[in-house]
Design an enzyme around this catalytic site. Structure first.
Site, short mmCIF file in Angstrom:
data_model
loop_
_atom_site.label_atom_id
_atom_site.label_comp_id
_atom_site.label_asym_id
_atom_site.label_seq_id
_atom_site.Cartn_x
_atom_site.Cartn_y
_atom_site.Cartn_z
N ASP A 1 22.00 17.83 -16.33
CA ASP A 1 20.95 17.33 -15.43
C ASP A 1 21.30 15.90 -15.03
O ASP A 1 20.45 15.02 -14.94
CB ASP A 1 19.57 17.39 -16.10
CG ASP A 1 18.42 17.17 -15.10
OD1 ASP A 1 18.65 17.31 -13.88
OD2 ASP A 1 17.31 16.85 -15.54
N ASP B 1 18.09 11.45 -21.23
CA ASP B 1 17.57 12.78 -20.91
C ASP B 1 18.59 13.90 -21.14
O ASP B 1 18.99 14.59 -20.22
CB ASP B 1 17.10 12.78 -19.45
CG ASP B 1 16.05 13.84 -19.19
OD1 ASP B 1 15.71 14.58 -20.12
OD2 ASP B 1 15.58 13.93 -18.04
P1 ATP Z 1 10.48 14.59 -16.76
O1 ATP Z 1 11.70 15.44 -16.47
O2 ATP Z 1 9.35 15.41 -17.14
O3 ATP Z 1 10.22 13.57 -15.68
P2 ATP Z 1 12.22 13.52 -18.46
O4 ATP Z 1 12.57 14.64 -19.35
O5 ATP Z 1 13.02 13.35 -17.21
O6 ATP Z 1 10.76 13.72 -18.06
P3 ATP Z 1 13.51 11.16 -19.34
O7 ATP Z 1 14.36 11.28 -18.15
O8 ATP Z 1 14.19 11.22 -20.66
O9 ATP Z 1 12.30 12.19 -19.33
O10 ATP Z 1 12.71 9.78 -19.28
C1 ATP Z 1 11.84 9.53 -18.20
C2 ATP Z 1 11.92 8.06 -17.80
O11 ATP Z 1 11.51 7.25 -18.90
C3 ATP Z 1 13.30 7.59 -17.45
O12 ATP Z 1 13.59 7.77 -16.08
C4 ATP Z 1 13.29 6.14 -17.82
O13 ATP Z 1 12.77 5.40 -16.75
C5 ATP Z 1 12.31 6.09 -18.97
N1 ATP Z 1 13.02 6.08 -20.27
C6 ATP Z 1 13.42 7.16 -20.97
N2 ATP Z 1 14.02 6.80 -22.11
C7 ATP Z 1 13.99 5.44 -22.14
C8 ATP Z 1 14.45 4.46 -23.09
N3 ATP Z 1 15.07 4.80 -24.22
N4 ATP Z 1 14.25 3.16 -22.79
C9 ATP Z 1 13.63 2.81 -21.65
N5 ATP Z 1 13.18 3.68 -20.73
C10 ATP Z 1 13.35 4.99 -20.97
MN MN Z 2 14.71 12.62 -16.61
#
Ligand code: ATP
Ligand code: MN
Length: 266
Positions: A203, A220
């Site tokens: 992804d 992610d």
């Molecule tokens: P969804 O797909 O439902 O939107 P997701 O699975 O994509 O959720 P992530 O991509 O892991 O979730 O995280 C979503 C957002 O949170 C990221 O785009 C980022 O902005 C923020 N984020 C995630 N992990 C971190 C981290 N360790 N530190 C800072 N920001 C983070």
């Molecule tokens: Mn994401």
């Protein structure tokens, strides 16, 4: 016991203040009893001290900021907590990422669904460990309990998360396109992910990469798969295409997708 909910300045009636505060926090943070209990336990175990507001509310997970106040009085440490949602519909297309036998049948009931969500959280935790061990910049995974994952916070000392690559602004000093070295950096990461971690992100795009000071961080990885996954190479081609499309829009003279595929896998 509900004092750890922050990000709410509204004042309620004094006698019901705490309960009110907790109720509102629950609504705002969309947390069920189970999740609250897991967080409370983490607080009592000293994994985090306070859970703050949402950094991101997505379809499959919410990510919250948190801090840990070390007992020795040193400065607070920022954390990120990813909480996977247990709502059923969201996970319907995730089966395609699961290798081998399916432990969970379709038409999932509540319990099976919770198990599934737990598996995704665990997958992300393990994959992050692999990346971290391979020195691929990513949030260091710190703690996992059920569908709640605590990791290193990627952001500045004031608690602002780094922007996604999608939203990053690169300083344009020289004559060269500043996105070019970032592109090259990402190709190296993809290769390392494939060859050292034995993983395909599956992804990968400007939405799942954070950027700070010319450095990229991969996030992610719950859907990431091993080479052995029957669709691994298909996912890799998709990742390569997404990455290529993004950098082409930034005016980078990208390599052909085919050449990148060979660079990563050869
Ligand atoms: P969804 O797909 O439902 O939107 P997701 O699975 O994509 O959720 P992530 O991509 O892991 O979730 O995280 C979503 C957002 O949170 C990221 O785009 C980022 O902005 C923020 N984020 C995630 N992990 C971190 C981290 N360790 N530190 C800072 N920001 C983070
Ligand atoms: Mn994401």
């Amino acid at each position: 016991d509900d004092d750890f909910w922050h990000g709410d300045d509204r004042t309620g009636e004094v006698k019901d203040k705490d309960k009110d505060k907790a109720d509102r926090a629950t609504n705002e943070l969309v947390m069920d009893q189970r999740t609250r209990m897991i967080l409370l336990k983490m607080i009592s175990r000293g994994i985090v001290s306070e859970v703050h507001g949402a950094i991101s509310t997505g379809k499959e997970a919410n990510v919250y900021g948190a801090v840990l106040d070390p007992l020795d009085g040193t400065r607070p440490l920022h954390r990120a907590i990813k909480i996977y949602k247990t709502a059923i519909l969201v996970f319907k297309d995730r089966e395609r990422y699961i290798t081998g036998e399916h432990r969970f049948k379709r038409g999932a009931n509540k319990k099976n669904n919770r198990e599934m969500v737990k598996q995704w959280a665990e997958k992300e935790f393990r994959n992050l460990k692999r990346l971290h061990a391979a020195s691929i910049p990513c949030p260091e995974p710190l703690e996992l309990k059920s569908h709640v994952l605590v990791m290193e916070f990627l952001g500045n000392k004031r608690g602002y998360a780094y922007p996604r690559l999608r939203d990053a602004t690169l300083s344009d000093e020289g004559t060269e396109n500043p996105w070019r070295p970032v592109y090259i950096q990402l190709l190296g990461i993809m290769r390392r992910l494939f060859r050292v971690c034995n993983l395909v992100h599956a992804d990968l795009s400007e939405y799942n990469i954070l950027y700070d000071k010319n450095k990229l961080y991969i996030i992610d990885v719950s859907q990431s798969v091993e080479h052995e996954h029957p669709r691994a190479l298909e996912f890799l081609r998709m990742d390569i295409k997404n990455v290529g499309d993004f950098f082409r829009r930034k005016g980078v003279d990208t390599l052909q997708d085919r050449a990148i595929f060979d660079f990563i896998t050869a």
